[in-house]
Scaffold this active site. Structure first.
Site, mmCIF file in Angstrom:
data_model
loop_
_atom_site.group_PDB
_atom_site.id
_atom_site.type_symbol
_atom_site.label_atom_id
_atom_site.label_comp_id
_atom_site.label_asym_id
_atom_site.label_seq_id
_atom_site.Cartn_x
_atom_site.Cartn_y
_atom_site.Cartn_z
ATOM 1 C CG HIS A 157 -0.170 0.278 2.511
ATOM 2 N ND1 HIS A 157 0.434 -0.712 3.209
ATOM 3 C CD2 HIS A 157 0.088 1.425 3.174
ATOM 4 C CE1 HIS A 157 1.030 -0.193 4.276
ATOM 5 N NE2 HIS A 157 0.837 1.112 4.271
HETATM 6 C C1 UD1 Z 1 -1.117 5.681 6.408
HETATM 7 C C2 UD1 Z 1 0.289 6.027 6.916
HETATM 8 C C3 UD1 Z 1 1.228 4.862 6.654
HETATM 9 C C4 UD1 Z 1 0.687 3.580 7.219
HETATM 10 C C5 UD1 Z 1 -0.711 3.353 6.698
HETATM 11 C C6 UD1 Z 1 -1.318 2.121 7.284
HETATM 12 C C7 UD1 Z 1 0.922 8.399 6.786
HETATM 13 C C8 UD1 Z 1 1.772 9.360 6.065
HETATM 14 N N1 UD1 Z 1 0.834 7.181 6.216
HETATM 15 O O1 UD1 Z 1 -1.038 5.509 5.019
HETATM 16 O O2 UD1 Z 1 2.475 5.122 7.260
HETATM 17 O O3 UD1 Z 1 1.526 2.511 6.832
HETATM 18 O O4 UD1 Z 1 -1.536 4.488 7.037
HETATM 19 O O5 UD1 Z 1 -2.554 1.814 6.745
HETATM 20 O O6 UD1 Z 1 0.348 8.721 7.799
HETATM 21 N N2 UD1 Z 1 -8.700 5.670 2.915
HETATM 22 C C9 UD1 Z 1 -9.946 5.103 2.979
HETATM 23 N N3 UD1 Z 1 -10.459 4.774 4.212
HETATM 24 C C10 UD1 Z 1 -9.774 4.979 5.371
HETATM 25 C C11 UD1 Z 1 -8.522 5.588 5.306
HETATM 26 C C12 UD1 Z 1 -7.985 5.911 4.082
HETATM 27 O O7 UD1 Z 1 -10.585 4.887 1.967
HETATM 28 O O8 UD1 Z 1 -10.297 4.641 6.447
HETATM 29 C C13 UD1 Z 1 -8.118 5.970 1.589
HETATM 30 C C14 UD1 Z 1 -8.354 7.366 1.135
HETATM 31 O O9 UD1 Z 1 -8.489 7.328 -0.229
HETATM 32 C C15 UD1 Z 1 -7.047 8.054 1.483
HETATM 33 C C16 UD1 Z 1 -6.039 6.941 1.253
HETATM 34 O O10 UD1 Z 1 -6.726 5.760 1.650
HETATM 35 O O11 UD1 Z 1 -6.844 9.180 0.697
HETATM 36 C C17 UD1 Z 1 -4.773 7.070 2.020
HETATM 37 O O12 UD1 Z 1 -5.022 7.202 3.424
HETATM 38 P P1 UD1 Z 1 -3.958 7.978 4.333
HETATM 39 O O13 UD1 Z 1 -4.377 7.944 5.745
HETATM 40 O O14 UD1 Z 1 -3.644 9.307 3.727
HETATM 41 O O15 UD1 Z 1 -2.621 7.143 4.131
HETATM 42 P P2 UD1 Z 1 -2.355 5.576 4.111
HETATM 43 O O16 UD1 Z 1 -1.924 5.201 2.745
HETATM 44 O O17 UD1 Z 1 -3.468 4.822 4.736
#
Ligand code: UD1
Length: 377
Positions: A215
């Site tokens: 991811h």
């Molecule tokens: C975040 C952390 C990463 C960790 C990962 C674990 C940072 C910089 N990154 O990355 O270190 O390894 O979490 O999962 O903090 N989204 C959903 N539902 C959710 C959450 C996110 O659909 O509940 C989608 C959204 O499109 C969002 C994308 O996932 O834009 C990314 O989510 P985000 O929290 O920005 O970063 P992660 O890739 O999850």
């Protein structure tokens, strides 16, 4: 002593659960002890992860209490996400006036909470401090460096983290090597996890399948990266059955790019929704191989004795390579990934326990917090 814990994302929950539970045990044991430290705990969820499968399920699986405050900050660019958490957390800190803010790991919520507290002159404890990949293109590396720079108490999971912090000029008396609270959660939940019917429900036989999780933005945000992921999944599923619980970020990228179609006609490859903690632990513990770009999974597979291929150029957790079951594979080179996976599948692996990864890190953290608050405790 008023502790305020901040969590925001999936990998935070299993780190904070053992600390909160150990503080509750401490409170029960100190009933009637005159002058003893008693912890009053507040849990703040920033809402960085908000889907049930990425958040709520973990609260249930780990027995975490409902958050006292849910900040509902959600997704966004790094600046937006970090700023939203800071803006939403500041009034909570002003209202609750904690004696210490506890942050875990390296996600944007960790950095935002540490910075907000430090600017309000509230002491900060960072759990899983001092890990360094030395790759500043990783958002987490910047989060780790800044969080450690403003933290007052730095709890480390391995000796190399202590050395990293000392090399950055952090005073030795702030650094406490306590072991790995993520392994506390693993030990606490291992038996329960093995009782879950997840293998049967996915039609898998123990030790006859590989689990894949990918991811990281560096692997899935570009089209070339995503094509390599699809290629790896297809090639690996010709060697062994593969289960791929798909993270929300990866799911979105696969759907937007149209590349998901290439994965649908392979009988030995199963894509699932993100799994809860217990189901994922059960799946990992009985896998023949795990292929990942996650941080914590490198540690969990080391303790479980499951061969792990980490699709990254570097790791902030080198102890999992030197003492554990982890091997790095070049994310830009599918042939290298397949060769490393082939070697991992062919090699024997056994569980390894890096120093103090013994299931008692939460207790050591709580004892250290009590004596930081009251040196007589
Ligand atoms: C975040 C952390 C990463 C960790 C990962 C674990 C940072 C910089 N990154 O990355 O270190 O390894 O979490 O999962 O903090 N989204 C959903 N539902 C959710 C959450 C996110 O659909 O509940 C989608 C959204 O499109 C969002 C994308 O996932 O834009 C990314 O989510 P985000 O929290 O920005 O970063 P992660 O890739 O999850």
């Amino acid at each position: 002593m008023r502790l305020l814990h901040v969590v925001g994302t999936r990998p935070n929950f299993m780190k904070v659960a053992p600390i909160m539970a150990a503080a509750e045990r401490w409170n029960r044991e100190s009933v009637g002890v005159p002058g003893g430290v008693v912890f009053e705990q507040t849990l703040v969820h920033t809402g960085q992860h908000y889907d049930r499968a990425m958040s709520e399920v973990f609260f249930e699986d780990l027995g975490l209490p409902e958050p006292t405050h849910f900040l509902n900050t959600g997704s966004g660019s790094h600046a937006c996400q970090t700023a939203s958490v800071m803006i939403a957390l500041e009034p909570v800190l002003l209202e609750t006036q904690p004696d210490l803010v506890v942050v875990v790991g390296d996600v944007n919520s960790t950095l935002a909470a540490a910075l907000t507290a430090a600017k309000l002159q509230i002491p900060v404890a960072h759990v899983e401090s001092g890990l360094r990949s030395r790759d500043r293109t990783m958002p987490e590396e910047l989060n780790r460096i800044v969080t450690d720079a403003v933290a007052d108490l730095l709890f480390t999971t391995c000796r190399d983290a202590d050395e990293n912090l000392l090399a950055e000029g952090i005073a030795a008396e702030k650094i406490l090597f306590v072991g790995n609270p993520m392994i506390d959660s693993l030990e606490m939940c291992r038996q329960k996890a093995l009782g879950r019917p997840i293998l049967a429900s996915l039609g898998l036989q123990s030790h006859e399948y590989a689990v894949v999780t990918l991811h990281r933005p560096s692997n899935v945000d570009s089209e070339e990266g995503l094509r390599r992921v699809v290629d790896v999944l297809q090639r690996l599923s010709h060697m062994i059955s593969v289960v791929f619980p798909v993270h929300a970020r990866t799911r979105r990228r696969l759907d937007d790019s149209g590349l998901a179609a290439g994965l649908s006609d392979c009988a030995t490859l199963r894509l699932t929704e993100p799994l809860g903690y217990l189901d994922f632990l059960a799946l990992m513990a009985q896998a023949r191989l795990v292929l990942t770009d996650s941080g914590g999974i490198q540690e969990e597979t080391t303790v479980l004795g499951v061969p792990c291929v980490t699709v990254r150029k570097s790791t902030e957790r080198p102890v999992t390579v030197t003492e554990g079951t982890n091997r790095l594979a070049d994310p830009d080179d599918v042939d290298d990934i397949m060769q490393v996976a082939g070697r991992a599948l062919g090699a024997a692996a056994s569980p390894s326990r890096p120093e103090l990864w013994d299931g008692h890190a939460g207790e050591r953290i709580v004892r250290a917090l009590a004596s930081w608050w009251d040196p007589r405790a």
